[in-house]
Design a protein around this motif. Structure first.
Motif, PDB file in Angstrom:
ATOM      1  N   ASN A  90      13.360  -8.889  21.727  1.00 42.06           N
ATOM      2  CA  ASN A  90      13.213 -10.296  21.388  1.00 42.06           C
ATOM      3  C   ASN A  90      14.267 -10.585  20.318  1.00 42.06           C
ATOM      4  OD1 ASN A  90      12.554 -12.732  20.138  1.00 42.06           O
ATOM      5  ND2 ASN A  90      10.366 -12.411  20.381  1.00 42.06           N
ATOM      6  N   PRO A  91      15.269 -11.418  20.581  1.00 43.78           N
ATOM      7  CA  PRO A  91      16.360 -11.630  19.627  1.00 43.78           C
ATOM      8  C   PRO A  91      15.907 -12.110  18.248  1.00 43.78           C
ATOM      9  CG  PRO A  91      16.883 -12.623  21.746  1.00 43.78           C
ATOM     10  CD  PRO A  91      15.450 -12.160  21.815  1.00 43.78           C
ATOM     11  N   SER A  92      14.761 -12.725  18.146  1.00 43.73           N
ATOM     12  CA  SER A  92      14.306 -13.206  16.832  1.00 43.73           C
ATOM     13  C   SER A  92      13.884 -12.056  15.919  1.00 43.73           C
ATOM     14  CB  SER A  92      13.162 -14.211  16.985  1.00 43.73           C
ATOM     15  OG  SER A  92      12.019 -13.577  17.523  1.00 43.73           O
ATOM     16  N   TYR A  93      13.759 -10.834  16.443  1.00 43.21           N
ATOM     17  CA  TYR A  93      13.378  -9.673  15.627  1.00 43.21           C
ATOM     18  C   TYR A  93      14.580  -8.886  15.104  1.00 43.21           C
ATOM     19  CZ  TYR A  93       8.758 -10.434  17.659  1.00 43.21           C
ATOM     20  OH  TYR A  93       7.571 -10.969  18.051  1.00 43.21           O
ATOM     21  N   THR A  94      15.789  -9.340  15.375  1.00 45.11           N
ATOM     22  CA  THR A  94      16.992  -8.653  14.919  1.00 45.11           C
ATOM     23  C   THR A  94      17.124  -8.773  13.399  1.00 45.11           C
ATOM     24  OG1 THR A  94      18.064  -9.022  17.032  1.00 45.11           O
ATOM     25  CG2 THR A  94      19.505  -8.598  15.154  1.00 45.11           C
ATOM     26  N   PHE A  95      17.501  -7.664  12.727  1.00 46.81           N
ATOM     27  CA  PHE A  95      17.601  -7.678  11.270  1.00 46.81           C
ATOM     28  C   PHE A  95      18.625  -6.659  10.792  1.00 46.81           C
ATOM     29  CE2 PHE A  95      14.756  -4.242  12.179  1.00 46.81           C
ATOM     30  CZ  PHE A  95      15.073  -3.282  11.229  1.00 46.81           C
ATOM     31  N   GLU A  96      19.090  -6.848   9.565  1.00 47.95           N
ATOM     32  CA  GLU A  96      19.888  -5.876   8.830  1.00 47.95           C
ATOM     33  C   GLU A  96      19.323  -5.814   7.420  1.00 47.95           C
ATOM     34  OE1 GLU A  96      24.179  -5.823   9.076  1.00 47.95           O
ATOM     35  OE2 GLU A  96      24.080  -7.141  10.820  1.00 47.95           O
ATOM     36  N   LYS A  97      19.218  -4.600   6.881  1.00 47.70           N
ATOM     37  CA  LYS A  97      18.623  -4.442   5.564  1.00 47.70           C
ATOM     38  C   LYS A  97      19.236  -3.240   4.862  1.00 47.70           C
ATOM     39  CE  LYS A  97      14.356  -3.551   3.193  1.00 47.70           C
ATOM     40  NZ  LYS A  97      12.995  -3.849   3.029  1.00 47.70           N
ATOM     41  N   THR A  98      19.277  -3.295   3.544  1.00 46.04           N
ATOM     42  CA  THR A  98      19.652  -2.147   2.731  1.00 46.04           C
ATOM     43  C   THR A  98      18.535  -1.909   1.726  1.00 46.04           C
ATOM     44  OG1 THR A  98      20.821  -3.483   1.099  1.00 46.04           O
ATOM     45  CG2 THR A  98      22.117  -2.628   2.931  1.00 46.04           C
ATOM     46  N   GLY A  99      18.460  -0.684   1.248  1.00 41.87           N
ATOM     47  CA  GLY A  99      17.447  -0.343   0.257  1.00 41.87           C
ATOM     48  C   GLY A  99      17.744   1.017  -0.340  1.00 41.87           C
ATOM     49  N   HIS A 100      16.799   1.516  -1.094  1.00 39.06           N
ATOM     50  CA  HIS A 100      16.988   2.827  -1.730  1.00 39.06           C
ATOM     51  C   HIS A 100      15.782   3.723  -1.471  1.00 39.06           C
ATOM     52  CE1 HIS A 100      14.520   0.828  -4.752  1.00 39.06           C
ATOM     53  NE2 HIS A 100      14.154   2.030  -5.120  1.00 39.06           N
ATOM     54  N   ILE A 101      16.054   5.015  -1.528  1.00 37.60           N
ATOM     55  CA  ILE A 101      15.038   6.058  -1.359  1.00 37.60           C
ATOM     56  C   ILE A 101      15.183   6.992  -2.546  1.00 37.60           C
ATOM     57  CG2 ILE A 101      14.164   7.904   0.124  1.00 37.60           C
ATOM     58  CD1 ILE A 101      16.108   6.675   2.298  1.00 37.60           C
ATOM     59  N   THR A 102      14.084   7.337  -3.166  1.00 40.37           N
ATOM     60  CA  THR A 102      14.109   8.321  -4.246  1.00 40.37           C
ATOM     61  C   THR A 102      13.460   9.600  -3.743  1.00 40.37           C
ATOM     62  OG1 THR A 102      13.964   6.585  -5.906  1.00 40.37           O
ATOM     63  CG2 THR A 102      13.462   8.826  -6.633  1.00 40.37           C
ATOM     64  N   ILE A 103      14.166  10.717  -3.929  1.00 37.72           N
ATOM     65  CA  ILE A 103      13.636  12.022  -3.518  1.00 37.72           C
ATOM     66  C   ILE A 103      13.153  12.781  -4.755  1.00 37.72           C
ATOM     67  CG2 ILE A 103      14.225  14.289  -2.564  1.00 37.72           C
ATOM     68  CD1 ILE A 103      16.138  12.916  -0.694  1.00 37.72           C
ATOM     69  N   PHE A 104      11.899  13.232  -4.691  1.00 35.20           N
ATOM     70  CA  PHE A 104      11.301  14.100  -5.718  1.00 35.20           C
ATOM     71  C   PHE A 104      10.844  15.362  -5.017  1.00 35.20           C
ATOM     72  CE2 PHE A 104      10.186   9.792  -7.190  1.00 35.20           C
ATOM     73  CZ  PHE A 104      10.768   9.801  -8.441  1.00 35.20           C
ATOM     74  N   ARG A 105      11.108  16.499  -5.589  1.00 38.95           N
ATOM     75  CA  ARG A 105      10.578  17.746  -5.025  1.00 38.95           C
ATOM     76  C   ARG A 105       9.551  18.331  -5.941  1.00 38.95           C
ATOM     77  NH1 ARG A 105      15.623  17.840  -2.899  1.00 38.95           N
ATOM     78  NH2 ARG A 105      15.644  18.090  -0.670  1.00 38.95           N
TER      79      ARG A 105
END
Length: 105
Positions: A90-105
Motif C-alpha cells: 500500500n503506497p501510503s505505508y512507505t517511509f524513511e526513518k533514522t534513529g539510534h541504537i545503544t548497545i550494552f553488554r
C-alpha cells in the motif's frame, strides 16, 4: 511485546533503541518489529560512529546480533545509527526513518 499492537498490513513498525547482545537469552538481538508481509521493499542499515556501515538487511524482521555483517567480529558497546526505508504494498505505508541504537553488554 506479544505483538498485539501490530495489526496485519497497517504499515506500523517499531524500532527499539537499545539491546544487550551478551548471550543471556534476553534482548540479545535487534530488529524492526513489523509485519513482514506489508513490505514490497525493505532496507535497514546500521552505522558506527565513524559512518561505516556494519550491518544491512533487505529482509523485514531480520535480527542483528551485534556483529559486523553477521561475521565473527562483534561491535563495541556504544551508540549506532540506523537508517530504514520501507516501501509498502500500500503506497501510503512507505517511509524513511533514522534513529539510534545503544548497545550494552
Amino acid at each position: 511485546d506479544d505483538g498485539s499492537c501490530i495489526e496485519p498490513c497497517n504499515g506500523y513498525y517499531f524500532a527499539p533503541n537499545t539491546f544487550t547482545p551478551n548471550n543471556d537469552g534476553w534482548n540479545d538481538g535487534w530488529s524492526i518489529i513489523s509485519d513482514p508481509n506489508c513490505w514490497k521493499q525493505w532496507n535497514v542499515r546500521i552505522y558506527n560512529r565513524w559512518g561505516s556501515c556494519v550491518w544491512e538487511s533487505t529482509v523485514p524482521g531480520e535480527i542483528w546480533v551485534g556483529s559486523v555483517f553477521n561475521g565473527d567480529h562483534y561491535v563495541s558497546d556504544g551508540v549506532y545509527i540506523y537508517t530504514m526505508k520501507g516501501v509498502g504494498w500500500n503506497p501510503s505505508y512507505t517511509f524513511e526513518k533514522t534513529g539510534h541504537i545503544t548497545i550494552f553488554r
